[in-house]
Design an enzyme around this catalytic site. Structure first.
Site, PDB file in Angstrom:
ATOM      1  N   ASN A 210      41.501  45.750  26.516  1.00  0.00           N
ATOM      2  CA  ASN A 210      40.493  44.978  27.243  1.00  0.00           C
ATOM      3  C   ASN A 210      40.009  43.924  26.247  1.00  0.00           C
ATOM      4  O   ASN A 210      39.101  44.185  25.436  1.00  0.00           O
ATOM      5  CB  ASN A 210      39.334  45.852  27.723  1.00  0.00           C
ATOM      6  CG  ASN A 210      38.346  45.039  28.567  1.00  0.00           C
ATOM      7  OD1 ASN A 210      38.456  43.807  28.666  1.00  0.00           O
ATOM      8  ND2 ASN A 210      37.376  45.711  29.169  1.00  0.00           N
TER       9      ASN A 210
ATOM     10  N   ASN B 296      31.576  41.997  23.087  1.00  0.00           N
ATOM     11  CA  ASN B 296      30.464  42.357  23.973  1.00  0.00           C
ATOM     12  C   ASN B 296      30.654  43.678  24.722  1.00  0.00           C
ATOM     13  O   ASN B 296      29.751  44.131  25.413  1.00  0.00           O
ATOM     14  CB  ASN B 296      30.152  41.217  24.975  1.00  0.00           C
ATOM     15  CG  ASN B 296      29.799  39.935  24.255  1.00  0.00           C
ATOM     16  OD1 ASN B 296      28.900  39.933  23.414  1.00  0.00           O
ATOM     17  ND2 ASN B 296      30.500  38.846  24.544  1.00  0.00           N
TER      18      ASN B 296
ATOM     19  N   HIS C 183      40.654  45.565  32.683  1.00  0.00           N
ATOM     20  CA  HIS C 183      39.285  45.044  32.795  1.00  0.00           C
ATOM     21  C   HIS C 183      38.490  45.962  33.695  1.00  0.00           C
ATOM     22  O   HIS C 183      39.026  46.517  34.666  1.00  0.00           O
ATOM     23  CB  HIS C 183      39.276  43.639  33.411  1.00  0.00           C
ATOM     24  CG  HIS C 183      40.056  42.661  32.617  1.00  0.00           C
ATOM     25  ND1 HIS C 183      39.570  42.081  31.473  1.00  0.00           N
ATOM     26  CD2 HIS C 183      41.313  42.190  32.780  1.00  0.00           C
ATOM     27  CE1 HIS C 183      40.493  41.276  30.967  1.00  0.00           C
ATOM     28  NE2 HIS C 183      41.568  41.335  31.735  1.00  0.00           N
TER      29      HIS C 183
HETATM   30  C1  DQA Z   1      35.960  41.923  31.158  1.00  0.00           C
HETATM   31  C2  DQA Z   1      36.103  40.646  32.001  1.00  0.00           C
HETATM   32  C3  DQA Z   1      36.009  39.412  31.123  1.00  0.00           C
HETATM   33  O1  DQA Z   1      36.117  38.239  31.932  1.00  0.00           O
HETATM   34  C4  DQA Z   1      34.680  39.381  30.422  1.00  0.00           C
HETATM   35  O2  DQA Z   1      34.620  38.270  29.535  1.00  0.00           O
HETATM   36  C5  DQA Z   1      34.346  40.638  29.719  1.00  0.00           C
HETATM   37  C6  DQA Z   1      34.674  41.909  30.345  1.00  0.00           C
HETATM   38  C7  DQA Z   1      35.952  43.208  32.021  1.00  0.00           C
HETATM   39  O3  DQA Z   1      36.234  44.268  31.487  1.00  0.00           O
HETATM   40  O4  DQA Z   1      35.668  43.143  33.215  1.00  0.00           O
HETATM   41  O5  DQA Z   1      33.713  40.637  28.657  1.00  0.00           O
HETATM   42  O6  DQA Z   1      37.073  41.996  30.278  1.00  0.00           O
END
Ligand code: DQA
Length: 146
Positions: free
Chosen positions: A73, A10, A99
């Protein structure tokens, strides 16, 4: 010095996806910022994204022998993937978890990272700047080891 940036599921939607949480920058924007900084630091980077857990694992396995540090990440796989954790341990390449959001200030299920205990450290909560901090940390890890 070769630093491999891996991005999980995502993250290809950054810029459109929950901008109130992840900001307005796209992954391509972030990649450009990282490339600029890497050029100044004299570091070569490879920057990838996939929505597939197995592909992340393949890339980690393939990085053996040609990558000095992995900046990861893993997105939601951070909280679920024993396989990813095992891959990091198996290759023995230092990894840094990053993150965009502060996962500790969010839902309980995001507080736990299965990856963090096998990484050098974790950087979170700085938006796209987490990637720059990840790069700086990677250079620091390489310099300490050389
Ligand atoms: C993330 C934090 C994760 O919990 C989440 O599922 C993401 C993005 C971040 O970059 O803040 O997809 O990795």
């Amino acid at each position: 010095m070769n630093v491999l940036f891996l991005n999980g599921p995502n993250l290809n939607l950054l810029g459109q996806r929950q901008p109130e949480v992840y900001g307005k920058a796209s992954l391509a924007d972030i990649q450009e910022q990282v490339r600029d900084r890497a050029a100044k630091l004299g570091v070569s980077i490879d920057f990838r994204q996939t929505n597939h857990e197995g592909e992340l694992i393949d890339w980690i396995q393939q990085s053996r022998g040609n990558v000095n540090v992995i900046v990861l990440n893993a997105a939601a796989y951070t909280h679920t993937s024993i396989a990813l954790r095992d891959a990091i341990v198996a290759v023995g390449i230092p990894a840094i978890e990053i993150h965009l959001s502060n996962i500790h200030a969010r839902e309980d299920f995001r507080h736990r990272s299965l990856i963090a205990p096998v990484c050098q450290g974790q950087i979170c909560g700085f938006g796209p700047f987490s990637y720059i901090l990840g790069l700086e940390a990677a250079v620091n890890v390489i310099n300490i080891r050389v």
